[in-house]
Design a protein around this motif. Structure first.
Motif, short mmCIF file in Angstrom:
data_model
loop_
_atom_site.label_atom_id
_atom_site.label_comp_id
_atom_site.label_asym_id
_atom_site.label_seq_id
_atom_site.Cartn_x
_atom_site.Cartn_y
_atom_site.Cartn_z
N PRO A 230 48.53 52.71 22.73
CA PRO A 230 47.46 53.57 22.23
C PRO A 230 47.60 53.69 20.71
N VAL A 231 46.49 53.59 20.01
CA VAL A 231 46.55 53.72 18.55
C VAL A 231 45.91 55.07 18.18
N ILE A 232 46.78 56.02 17.80
CA ILE A 232 46.31 57.37 17.52
C ILE A 232 46.51 57.64 16.04
N PRO A 233 45.43 57.56 15.25
CA PRO A 233 45.59 57.68 13.79
C PRO A 233 46.41 58.91 13.40
N LEU A 260 45.83 46.75 22.13
CA LEU A 260 45.81 48.02 21.40
C LEU A 260 44.62 48.84 21.89
N LEU A 261 44.87 50.08 22.25
CA LEU A 261 43.80 50.94 22.77
C LEU A 261 43.47 52.00 21.73
N GLY A 262 42.34 51.88 21.09
CA GLY A 262 41.96 52.84 20.06
C GLY A 262 41.69 54.21 20.67
N TYR A 263 42.14 55.23 19.97
CA TYR A 263 41.90 56.60 20.44
C TYR A 263 40.40 56.86 20.56
N VAL A 283 41.61 64.25 15.62
CA VAL A 283 41.88 62.88 15.20
C VAL A 283 40.57 62.11 15.17
N THR A 284 40.38 61.32 14.13
CA THR A 284 39.18 60.48 14.08
C THR A 284 39.52 59.12 14.70
N PRO A 285 38.67 58.64 15.60
CA PRO A 285 38.96 57.34 16.22
C PRO A 285 39.10 56.26 15.16
N PRO A 286 40.02 55.32 15.38
CA PRO A 286 40.20 54.23 14.40
C PRO A 286 38.98 53.31 14.40
N ARG A 290 40.00 48.46 11.52
CA ARG A 290 41.41 48.88 11.49
C ARG A 290 42.16 48.32 12.71
N LEU A 291 41.51 48.43 13.87
CA LEU A 291 42.15 47.93 15.09
C LEU A 291 42.35 46.42 15.02
N ALA A 292 41.35 45.75 14.48
CA ALA A 292 41.46 44.29 14.37
C ALA A 292 42.62 43.91 13.45
N ASP A 293 42.75 44.65 12.34
CA ASP A 293 43.85 44.38 11.40
C ASP A 293 45.20 44.60 12.08
#
Lengths: 309, 740
Positions: A230-233, A260-263, A283-286, A290-293
């Motif tokens: 999970p990607v939690i900014p 990768l699982l974006g929030y 939290v703002t979703p990525p 950003r996720l691709a990077d």
């Protein structure tokens, strides 16, 4: 399933079976959401699966303030106020008479007891879809490994019908049971949320010791794994954490891919209607970019395929 | 200056088409029907009228203000073969020519001849049927035109002169009593040939005034080709397309006839010949096809089986698909999907759905259709394979079958309304079985009434508005001297469609749970709620309780079981009946088309919590909100389970968010969904891949989305062209809101 079998079959508790699911493993799948989880991730997408008991769920938007539930409650746990329906969890005896008297479904019971046969009945109609797309059934949640007997019975029932089963797990489970379950499943989707024990405990309620142990046991047992991060900014998307996760992944040669699982904030909305408190998460979703990077970097660091969504 | 490239010419045609559509929207307002691609006549020649469409829907239309048909009846109307044939001839000769120098093909049609009708022939009386027709609010199909499919091969083999000679030959064989019919056919041919020649001459005139030598040469070619096509059988791919286009535009105008059948099969020999001769490229073929598609939204089947069971998919199938893809305009391609059909055609089609989001093409489940149709008496496997997707939801054996498909409907919700009242009177607190017993009795009466209507239509349509256009290219009418509506073709398998399946299934399930099991309401209370349309706070609360019972489509619910039982009951009622006097059988299907709104208006509140007058459920689709996850697989399973199984369709109307295309395997998932539905017995899928946000914004402000196309049911249309209630219906279905 006959009645005789039903009494001997282990019961499980689930919140939902989502059909035509495209996000929980390969192909078209049905995802069975187990109720109950040992973790309390701050960003959880499915907070309705926290507890192992059926729980009352409220959807304020659907409430017409008809008062049927208030009259039905033997405990006085519900009150209609100018701010809407107020629910006093401490008074509730979980008889759910209120939900039965709700005409709109604004109050509903989350969690139902089922046998493997019950679940099978609901997922079998899509067998053709699983076969056509290399899909199957995913045991998710909540934490399926927290109901190991039921999970094993379900995997067994699925296999008897030629349906492949994936286990989507946080890895926090007693190791022997966990391994037994993983050996039966056809695919393991293993969540890695952080690298630092203290941070992991702060974010999920538990440290990583057991999770790491189970992660490497899978490697020893030669069980293939897809890792999901999970990607939690602001909470775990710093380079140090992600490179740590990448390092962990490279130490398990059985990991074959990473997602990768974006929030997304859906969990917060769901949590608002539940009887278990959860601190609000701002939290703002990525972004996709950003996720691709991050996925590119992760792929470069691990030499594995890394996708995101 | 020189002739623009094919791409530029195509862009020009698309622009023109958009301009025409905007003009049409301005002139007639909403259009809850096919965008049939007609080009409006010059402004000073227009007159707006309100008429009934070929499918029995009230619509607005534009006619020429300077064309007046000649009556042959004291009431001022014109009827029968000569009345219709002579006026259509006059109409075609009056019709202004239309040449777009950028198009590969000449012609456009501007006005529907069918819209000049004032009334049906008043001498033809079926008032003895009115009471029962009215009681069940039946769509009877009496005097409905077309809805079957010619075999264009007949025309391609003969050309217009050949057709004329054939008619003359059989006219000479038969006695004087057949002369009016043959004369009607000859007048049709005369009109067509004159219309084509007028356009050819117009092309020549334009060429003389054209300064650009290349464009002038093209116009001269158009003239030469059309002078040939007006008489001789087509020899090239281009000529075949031009020939078919004239016949199709004429038919569309004549009585809304809108099916071409297997265009890929028909055109393949011309394509192969021209390619081998080096006079045609794929790019040119695509352009020619696009020029054809832009002029009419006819129903076209791609791929499928021939009589021997071999796949007919060929290079032209892909070229037609490509032409539609480049146009991104409303069109009606039905792509066949089956065990023996080229999967690449399916893949290309699904990709096109994702890329274009125009609701095109549709998908036809040929295996279940063939197997089902062959179960009807007198139908061989060869017949079944020859059957073709020819319309919105309907099928026909080209040139051999007349059935009034899509014209005949029973609104199950009306039958339930009558049955429930009667059951409560008779039994006081009827069980579901008792309600269904009464329901079945009324359903059979409704079927019997429709069967009587078929016989009436069979004997009388010839004296009203005969099928002269389709007769010309059918097997039998010319040979026998009998109109297709009147015994001229080989097979009469009358279509009866049921509608509102989900409303009835959900209503019965709600009664069983809330009234019979929970005893939350008595029948007296329920009937009061229904009669008062859920009036008062108690009524509204009751409505919500009834509405929240698990619905058909969720999977494994009581309503799911009941829907299957209702479908089986309908099949039995239709199959056990025969048309009086002639003993023809009928075939059941489930489809409601635009009747979804009108049928809703006819029915009071229903026990599934639906308010009086609100739309009924669409065809065999579940009511919106049938499942929290709206799972397409659940809907697919439900609709597969209620198929009538005899070769007529029970379509699935499927809305998908395109976000899944971004996922790896999105196209494969949708392909699997389509194939799985058909493997389970599904027959037809109308698919919209659409972005929910776009639709929401378009609903709020249609002006901002003039080019948004949605597949309404079997046909696709500009979203902006739909009436506000129809837009609402589409939006609710796609965004899956609860019924209210």
């Amino acid at each position: 399933m006959g009645a005789e079998n039903a009494v001997t079959q282990p019961l499980g508790i689930i919140t939902n079976i989502q059909r035509f699911s495209l996000h929980d493993g390969p192909g078209v799948r049905s995802t069975v959401f187990f109720k109950g989880c040992p973790l309390r991730c701050l960003w959880c997408h499915n907070p309705e699966t926290y507890t192992f008991q059926p729980a009352l769920s409220q959807d304020a938007l659907r409430c017409t303030a008809c008062g049927g539930c208030v009259a039905a409650c033997p405990q006085g746990a519900l009150k209609l106020t100018e701010y809407g329906l107020q629910y006093n969890v401490s008074l509730c005896i979980r008889c759910f008479a209120c939900a039965g008297e709700c005409p709109t479904g604004a109050l509903s019971v989350l969690g139902r007891e089922v046998t493997a046969g019950d679940v099978l009945g609901e997922v079998l109609p899509d067998k053709g879809m699983y076969e056509r797309t290399g899909g199957g059934v995913t045991l998710s949640g909540g934490e399926a490994a927290a109901q190991p007997k039921f999970a094993l019975a379900l995997i067994d029932a699925l296999h008897q019908h030629g349906i492949r089963a994936a286990l989507d797990t946080c890895g926090y489970a007693e190791s022997e049971t966990f391994l037994r379950l993983c050996r039966e499943a056809d695919l393991i989707l293993f969540d890695l949320k952080h690298i630092d024990n203290a941070a992991h405990k702060r974010l999920t309620g538990k440290d990583m010791t057991l999770i790491k142990r189970n992660f490497f046991l899978l490697s020893r047992e030669q069980i293939p794994v897809q890792v999901r991060v999970p990607v939690i900014p602001g909470l775990n998307d710093d380079d140090q954490t992600l490179s740590g996760i990448a390092e962990l992944i490279t130490k398990n040669p059985k990991v074959d891919s990473i997602v990768l699982l974006g929030y997304h904030p859906l969990g917060g909305a769901k949590a608002a209607g539940l009887d278990e408190e959860r601190p609000a998460l701002s939290v703002t979703p990525p972004s996709k970019k950003r996720l691709a990077d991050l996925a590119r970097t992760m792929a470069a660091r691990t030499g594995l395929s890394c996708t995101f969504r | 200056m020189s002739m623009p490239t094919l791409d530029e010419r195509l862009r020009h045609l698309i622009r023109e088409k958009h301009n025409n559509t905007l003009e049409k929207q301005k002139a007639v307002g909403s259009m809850d029907f096919d965008d049939t691609a007609l080009i409006l006549p010059p402004e000073e020649k227009r007159k707006v009228v309100s008429i009934m469409s070929g499918s029995g829907m009230p619509i607005k239309d534009v006619i020429f203000n300077d064309f007046v048909p000649e009556p042959n009846h004291p009431n001022g109307g014109y009827y029968g073969p000569v009345g219709i044939g002579s006026n259509f001839r006059k109409f075609l000769l009056h019709h202004p020519p239309h040449i777009d120098p950028m198009s590969a093909l000449a012609g456009a049609y501007m006005v529907s001849f069918y819209s000049y009708r004032k009334d049906v022939n008043p001498d033809l009386d079926y008032s003895d049927l009115h009471e029962m027709q009215e009681k069940y609010k039946l769509v009877t199909g009496i005097f409905a035109p077309e809805h079957f499919c010619q075999d264009l091969q007949i025309g391609l083999d003969l050309g217009w002169d050949g057709l004329r000679n054939k008619v003359l030959k059989y006219r000479a064989v038969h006695g004087e009593d057949k002369y009016p019919f043959y004369d009607g056919l000859l007048l049709m041919i005369d009109g067509f040939q004159g219309w084509i020649e007028n356009n050819a001459k117009h092309a020549l005139k334009l060429s003389e005034a054209e300064p650009d030598p290349e464009i002038a040469a093209h116009l001269r070619q158009l003239h030469d080709m059309n002078m040939r096509v007006a008489h001789k059988k087509p020899e090239t791919f281009l000529e075949a397309c031009q020939f078919i286009l004239w016949y199709q535009m004429g038919g569309r105008s004549f009585n809304s006839s809108g099916s071409l059948g297997r265009l890929d099969v028909l055109l393949e020999p011309y394509y192969q010949r021209d390619i081998a001769a080096g006079v045609l490229t794929d790019e040119e073929a695509v352009f020619i096809l696009a020029c054809q598609l832009v002029r009419d939204t006819a129903y076209i089947q791609l791929g499928g089986y021939d009589e021997q069971g071999n796949d007919t998919t060929n290079p032209v199938s892909f070229l037609i698909l490509e032409a539609a893809r480049r146009l991104k305009l409303p069109s009606n391609l039905g792509v066949c999907v089956g065990k023996g059909v080229n999967r690449e055609l399916l893949r290309r089609s699904v990709e096109m759905q994702f890329q274009d989001k125009c609701g095109n093409p549709r998908f036809v489940g040929v295996d279940a259709l063939v197997e089902g149709f062959a179960k009807n008496e007198g139908v061989t496997l060869k017949d079944a394979r020859a059957r073709t997707n020819a319309g919105c939801h309907w099928m026909a054996i080209p040139g051999r079958e007349y059935s009034l498909m899509d014209c005949v409907k029973i609104n199950f919700a009306v039958v339930l309304e009558i049955a429930l009242k009667e059951a409560v009177q008779r039994y006081e607190a009827p069980s579901i079985d008792q309600i269904l017993d009464v329901y079945e009795t009324h359903l059979r009466l409704a079927v019997e009434t429709l069967a009587k209507g078929f016989t009436f239509n069979y004997e009388n349509q010839i004296h009203n508005f005969p099928e002269l256009h389709l007769d010309l290219m059918s097997y039998g009418p010319v040979e026998l001297g009998l109109d297709a509506s009147n015994g001229g073709v080989e097979k009469y398998l009358w279509c009866i469609d049921g509608a509102a399946l989900a409303v009835v299934a959900d209503s019965l399930a709600a009664i069983e749970r809330r009234v019979l099991k929970e005893k939350r309401y008595t029948y007296t209370e329920l009937m009061r709620f229904l009669e008062t349309d859920w009036a008062g706070p108690d009524g509204e609360k009751a409505r919500l309780f009834m509405q929240s019972v698990e619905r058909y489509g969720k999977g494994g619910t009581r309503a799911d079981e009941l829907a299957v039982r209702l479908s089986e009951m309908f099949v039995k009622a239709v199959k056990s009946a025969r048309t009086p006097k002639y003993g023809y059988s009928m075939i059941p299907g489930l489809f409601s088309w635009a009747n979804t709104l009108e049928f809703g208006e006819q029915v009071g509140a229903t026990a599934n919590g639906r308010k009086a007058g609100k739309p009924i459920s669409h065809g065999a689709n579940p009511n919106p909100g049938f499942r929290a996850d709206g799972a397409a697989t659940a809907m697919s399973h439900a609709i597969a389970s209620v198929q009538c199984g005899l070769g007529n369709t029970v379509p699935m109307q499927l809305e998908l968010e395109p976000s899944i295309s971004a996922d790896e395997g999105g196209v494969e998932a949708v392909m699997a969904l389509i194939e799985d539905h058909f493997a389970k017995g599904g027959t037809l899928i109308n698919l919209n891949v659409i972005d929910a946000d776009t639709l929401r914004r378009a609903h709020e402000n249609p002006e901002l989305f003039p080019e948004l196309i949605v597949r309404v049911t079997g046909f696709s249309a500009y979203f902006k062209s739909l009436s506000p209630p129809f837009r609402q219906l589409v939006v609710d279905r796609i965004l899956d809101k609860s019924v209210s």
